[in-house]
Design an enzyme around this catalytic site. Structure first.
Site, PDB file in Angstrom:
ATOM      1  N   PRO A   1      38.808 129.232  67.622  1.00 54.00           N
ATOM      2  CA  PRO A   1      37.350 129.305  67.686  1.00 54.00           C
ATOM      3  C   PRO A   1      36.646 129.179  66.339  1.00 54.00           C
ATOM      4  O   PRO A   1      37.067 129.772  65.347  1.00 54.00           O
ATOM      5  CB  PRO A   1      37.075 130.681  68.313  1.00 54.00           C
ATOM      6  CG  PRO A   1      38.355 131.421  68.266  1.00 54.00           C
ATOM      7  CD  PRO A   1      39.445 130.404  68.233  1.00 54.00           C
ATOM      8  N   ASN A   2      35.599 128.404  66.360  1.00 51.86           N
ATOM      9  CA  ASN A   2      34.657 128.202  65.244  1.00 51.86           C
ATOM     10  C   ASN A   2      35.186 127.307  64.126  1.00 51.86           C
ATOM     11  O   ASN A   2      34.432 126.954  63.223  1.00 51.86           O
ATOM     12  CB  ASN A   2      34.187 129.546  64.660  1.00 51.86           C
ATOM     13  CG  ASN A   2      33.438 130.362  65.685  1.00 51.86           C
ATOM     14  OD1 ASN A   2      32.493 129.864  66.281  1.00 51.86           O
ATOM     15  ND2 ASN A   2      33.856 131.591  65.928  1.00 51.86           N
TER      16      ASN A   2
ATOM     17  N   ARG B   1      29.002 126.431  57.269  1.00 52.68           N
ATOM     18  CA  ARG B   1      28.662 127.752  56.721  1.00 52.68           C
ATOM     19  C   ARG B   1      29.909 128.379  56.120  1.00 52.68           C
ATOM     20  O   ARG B   1      31.007 127.879  56.296  1.00 52.68           O
ATOM     21  CB  ARG B   1      28.137 128.676  57.851  1.00 52.68           C
ATOM     22  CG  ARG B   1      26.918 128.159  58.592  1.00 52.68           C
ATOM     23  CD  ARG B   1      25.624 128.505  57.902  1.00 52.68           C
ATOM     24  NE  ARG B   1      25.390 129.936  57.862  1.00 52.68           N
ATOM     25  CZ  ARG B   1      24.744 130.614  58.806  1.00 52.68           C
ATOM     26  NH1 ARG B   1      24.285 130.003  59.864  1.00 52.68           N
ATOM     27  NH2 ARG B   1      24.548 131.910  58.690  1.00 52.68           N
TER      28      ARG B   1
ATOM     29  N   TYR C   1      35.882 129.395  53.420  1.00 49.86           N
ATOM     30  CA  TYR C   1      36.747 128.385  54.057  1.00 49.86           C
ATOM     31  C   TYR C   1      36.749 127.030  53.351  1.00 49.86           C
ATOM     32  O   TYR C   1      37.477 126.137  53.773  1.00 49.86           O
ATOM     33  CB  TYR C   1      36.331 128.216  55.528  1.00 49.86           C
ATOM     34  CG  TYR C   1      36.413 129.510  56.302  1.00 49.86           C
ATOM     35  CD1 TYR C   1      37.625 130.180  56.429  1.00 49.86           C
ATOM     36  CD2 TYR C   1      35.275 130.088  56.876  1.00 49.86           C
ATOM     37  CE1 TYR C   1      37.715 131.379  57.112  1.00 49.86           C
ATOM     38  CE2 TYR C   1      35.361 131.288  57.573  1.00 49.86           C
ATOM     39  CZ  TYR C   1      36.571 131.926  57.683  1.00 49.86           C
ATOM     40  OH  TYR C   1      36.661 133.115  58.356  1.00 49.86           O
TER      41      TYR C   1
ATOM     42  N   ASN D   1      46.240 127.411  63.833  1.00 44.11           N
ATOM     43  CA  ASN D   1      45.331 128.363  63.197  1.00 44.11           C
ATOM     44  C   ASN D   1      44.534 128.980  64.354  1.00 44.11           C
ATOM     45  O   ASN D   1      43.561 128.389  64.830  1.00 44.11           O
ATOM     46  CB  ASN D   1      44.406 127.668  62.196  1.00 44.11           C
ATOM     47  CG  ASN D   1      43.493 128.683  61.507  1.00 44.11           C
ATOM     48  OD1 ASN D   1      43.363 129.826  61.953  1.00 44.11           O
ATOM     49  ND2 ASN D   1      42.851 128.263  60.423  1.00 44.11           N
TER      50      ASN D   1
ATOM     51  N   HIS E   1      46.308 129.983  57.962  1.00 45.69           N
ATOM     52  CA  HIS E   1      44.948 130.480  57.751  1.00 45.69           C
ATOM     53  C   HIS E   1      44.405 129.886  56.469  1.00 45.69           C
ATOM     54  O   HIS E   1      45.090 129.924  55.439  1.00 45.69           O
ATOM     55  CB  HIS E   1      44.924 132.007  57.670  1.00 45.69           C
ATOM     56  CG  HIS E   1      45.445 132.630  58.919  1.00 45.69           C
ATOM     57  ND1 HIS E   1      44.696 132.661  60.069  1.00 45.69           N
ATOM     58  CD2 HIS E   1      46.646 133.165  59.216  1.00 45.69           C
ATOM     59  CE1 HIS E   1      45.421 133.212  61.026  1.00 45.69           C
ATOM     60  NE2 HIS E   1      46.606 133.523  60.539  1.00 45.69           N
TER      61      HIS E   1
ATOM     62  N   ARG F   1      40.817 140.267  52.870  1.00 44.31           N
ATOM     63  CA  ARG F   1      39.530 140.363  53.575  1.00 44.31           C
ATOM     64  C   ARG F   1      39.454 141.687  54.352  1.00 44.31           C
ATOM     65  O   ARG F   1      40.172 142.622  54.057  1.00 44.31           O
ATOM     66  CB  ARG F   1      39.362 139.133  54.474  1.00 44.31           C
ATOM     67  CG  ARG F   1      39.377 137.820  53.661  1.00 44.31           C
ATOM     68  CD  ARG F   1      39.150 136.617  54.527  1.00 44.31           C
ATOM     69  NE  ARG F   1      37.838 136.667  55.177  1.00 44.31           N
ATOM     70  CZ  ARG F   1      37.474 135.865  56.181  1.00 44.31           C
ATOM     71  NH1 ARG F   1      38.321 134.946  56.627  1.00 44.31           N
ATOM     72  NH2 ARG F   1      36.276 135.975  56.717  1.00 44.31           N
TER      73      ARG F   1
HETATM   74  O1  CA2 Z   1      41.281 131.900  57.369  1.00 46.93           O
HETATM   75  C1  CA2 Z   1      41.377 131.385  58.482  1.00 46.93           C
HETATM   76  O2  CA2 Z   1      41.744 130.236  58.680  1.00 46.93           O
HETATM   77  C2  CA2 Z   1      40.981 132.204  59.715  1.00 46.93           C
HETATM   78  O3  CA2 Z   1      41.935 131.947  60.742  1.00 46.93           O
HETATM   79  C3  CA2 Z   1      39.600 131.696  60.117  1.00 46.93           C
HETATM   80  C4  CA2 Z   1      38.957 132.496  61.237  1.00 46.93           C
HETATM   81  C5  CA2 Z   1      39.021 133.991  60.975  1.00 46.93           C
HETATM   82  O4  CA2 Z   1      38.546 134.705  62.101  1.00 46.93           O
HETATM   83  C6  CA2 Z   1      40.426 134.459  60.638  1.00 46.93           C
HETATM   84  O5  CA2 Z   1      40.394 135.833  60.352  1.00 46.93           O
HETATM   85  C7  CA2 Z   1      40.965 133.709  59.454  1.00 46.93           C
HETATM   86  C8  CA2 Z   1      37.484 132.115  61.418  1.00 46.93           C
HETATM   87  C9  CA2 Z   1      37.185 130.651  61.514  1.00 46.93           C
HETATM   88  C10 CA2 Z   1      35.697 130.521  61.525  1.00 46.93           C
HETATM   89  O6  CA2 Z   1      35.331 129.349  60.830  1.00 46.93           O
HETATM   90  C11 CA2 Z   1      34.029 129.250  60.441  1.00 46.93           C
HETATM   91  C12 CA2 Z   1      33.643 128.008  60.001  1.00 46.93           C
HETATM   92  C13 CA2 Z   1      32.356 127.818  59.561  1.00 46.93           C
HETATM   93  C14 CA2 Z   1      31.455 128.851  59.579  1.00 46.93           C
HETATM   94  C15 CA2 Z   1      31.849 130.083  60.018  1.00 46.93           C
HETATM   95  C16 CA2 Z   1      33.134 130.289  60.462  1.00 46.93           C
END
Ligand code: CA2
Length: 145
Positions: free
Chosen positions: A9-10, A17, A22, A73, A99, A106
């Site tokens: 997701p996301n 953002r 990221y 991921n 990740h 974090r």
């Molecule tokens: O570090 C990573 O790759 C994560 O898997 C990313 C997840 C997070 O919940 C994990 O703890 C670590 C979140 C991905 C969300 O991606 C976004 C992209 C753009 C804006 C906001 C979030």
């Protein structure tokens, strides 16, 4: 070798953002980066991204008998999903968890990964390059096996 890359997701919002966490690259750029790595390594790759836990479970099940390895991921589902863990265990396809960010630097709720219990390798905090490391690791693992 046939590889399935799953993003949770996301991750389709990458580059829009939270670039400080990221990175600047978009989701499209991530896929292009992985495609280039796979081309160089002579790996056939398929991509799947979903914001829905059950859809990810379905895709993992469908991969049974069809793929040699999975890079995943699981995003936020990393920290919550016994269902994705069970699906990975059920298909028993060699799997590496990636990740983009360093989840251990974090919030505490990100420190635990259910998916690590099924993954033969977990890579974190290396941005896009983490996917490359995972792919090369799995290629070597599949060849050796
Ligand atoms: O570090 C990573 O790759 C994560 O898997 C990313 C997840 C997070 O919940 C994990 O703890 C670590 C979140 C991905 C969300 O991606 C976004 C992209 C753009 C804006 C906001 C979030």
């Amino acid at each position: 070798m046939k590889l399935l890359v799953i993003n949770g997701p996301n991750l389709n919002m990458l580059g829009i953002r939270e670039k400080n966490i990221y990175g600047n690259g978009s989701y499209k750029e991530l896929l292009e980066y992985i495609e280039k790595v796979c081309d160089e390594e002579n790996i056939e790759v398929d991509f799947f991204q979903s914001n829905h836990e059950g859809a990810i479970v379905d895709r993992i099940q469908e991969a049974y008998g069809d793929f040699d390895a999975i890079v995943i991921n699981p995003a936020a589902y990393t920290h919550t999903s016994v269902a994705i863990l069970d699906a990975l265990k059920a298909v028993n396809i060699p799997c590496a968890e990636v990740h983009l960010s360093d989840i251990y630097q974090r919030e505490e709720f990100r420190h635990h990964s259910y998916i690590s219990l099924a993954a033969i390798k977990t890579i974190y905090g290396k941005g896009f390059e983490g996917y490359k490391e995972a792919i090369l690791f799995l290629k070597n693992y599949v060849i050796e096996k």
